[in-house]
Design a protein around this motif. Sequence first.
Motif, PDB file in Angstrom:
ATOM      1  N   GLU A  47      28.286  46.692  54.749  1.00  0.00           N
ATOM      2  CA  GLU A  47      28.925  45.847  55.748  1.00  0.00           C
ATOM      3  C   GLU A  47      27.843  44.981  56.384  1.00  0.00           C
ATOM      4  O   GLU A  47      26.756  45.464  56.681  1.00  0.00           O
ATOM      5  N   ILE A  48      28.143  43.706  56.614  1.00  0.00           N
ATOM      6  CA  ILE A  48      27.132  42.839  57.240  1.00  0.00           C
ATOM      7  C   ILE A  48      27.725  42.104  58.430  1.00  0.00           C
ATOM      8  O   ILE A  48      27.578  40.903  58.539  1.00  0.00           O
ATOM      9  N   GLU A  49      28.382  42.867  59.308  1.00  0.00           N
ATOM     10  CA  GLU A  49      29.110  42.299  60.452  1.00  0.00           C
ATOM     11  C   GLU A  49      28.531  40.980  60.948  1.00  0.00           C
ATOM     12  O   GLU A  49      27.343  40.851  61.129  1.00  0.00           O
TER      13      GLU A  49
END
Lengths: 145, 154
Positions: free
Chosen positions: B152-154
Amino acid sequence: MKLQTGTSLALYSILEAAGNPERQISAADIATKYDVSIHHLAKVLRELGRAGLVESTRGAGGGYRFVGNAKRLTLMDVIELFEDIGTRQPYGAAGAAVTDTARALDHVLSEIDEIAKATFRSITIATMLRLVERHGRGGNGPRHP
Amino acid sequence: MNAGNGNSPDISIRPIAAGDLDQVIALDAAITGIEKTDYWYELFHRYGTRGGDQRHFLVGVRGPQVLGYVIGDVRDWEFGSAPCGWVFGLSVHPDARQTGLGSRLLATICDGFRRAGVRTVRTLLARDNNLILSFFRSQGMMAAPYIPLEMEIE
Ligand SMILES: CC(C)(COP(=O)(O)OP(=O)(O)OC[C@H]1O[C@@H](n2cnc3c(N)ncnc32)[C@H](O)[C@@H]1OP(=O)(O)O)[C@@H](O)C(=O)NCCC(=O)NCCS
């Protein structure tokens, strides 16, 4: 990935029987070919019979015949009759404290389990028999259709 | 729809034509639940008309009816690997399944890859899509020496 002995015997037996649908396979044949205990094998074959995958006939020329659907029966279906590879005990449940480290390690191990399960679920006995044939021809790499 | 036999000569496999696109979009939407019209037009533009030997977008048709499609391309040195064929879409209409059409579509795109000079074909599948995994396994595919990773790379 290592399967229990009974599970491997079950897979050998199913593949032998499904690969030779025209003839009865005897427990002695399988025991000799794979160099395994005939007692253990007999137990495994009884279990496969109870599951409706093989049928036995008595008397001279008797033995086992595959009666399942090779195109739909998967390795997972057979494995699950003999062992539970589906549910990993979390470390905490084994008596150890549930720590962040244990949870993180669990996470990694369950990644491996999920890949193993998807693999076993997607390989049918029919697919496996083709793979056996390819190995027999001396190849083990992917076939290019 | 009359299911027929996927191997029968009245089903032919050929490069996609503009008139097939709506049926391909509808077939994909029925299977995935998402209608991606722009995506398919874009693919048609890049793969359909000027794909050459490197890009293939094929349909299995009976008359005007599209029964299935396959799409893929030759990728050079991706992920450090020697050039190989990638299949990134393959679907057969639910009424036309299990009669050999999926196998024919895959075999035909593999012929195209061979013409392009590659000897390995790969694909990437959702781990829980057992149907398509079983299909590719039945065709002789084994695990590739790669592991897909994500974060995940918010
Ligand atoms: C996977 C798919 C392409 C197969 O097409 P198909 O025309 O039915 O395939 P074939 O008839 O050539 O089948 C070839 C082999 O695949 C396997 N197979 C196909 N359907 C299967 C099923 N329902 N269960 C188990 N194995 C199956 C069998 O081993 C079969 O060999 P057999 O005919 O000797 O039994 C089709 O089911 C499909 O379109 N599914 C949805 C695909 C999808 O999710 N696409 C979105 C992501 S790209």
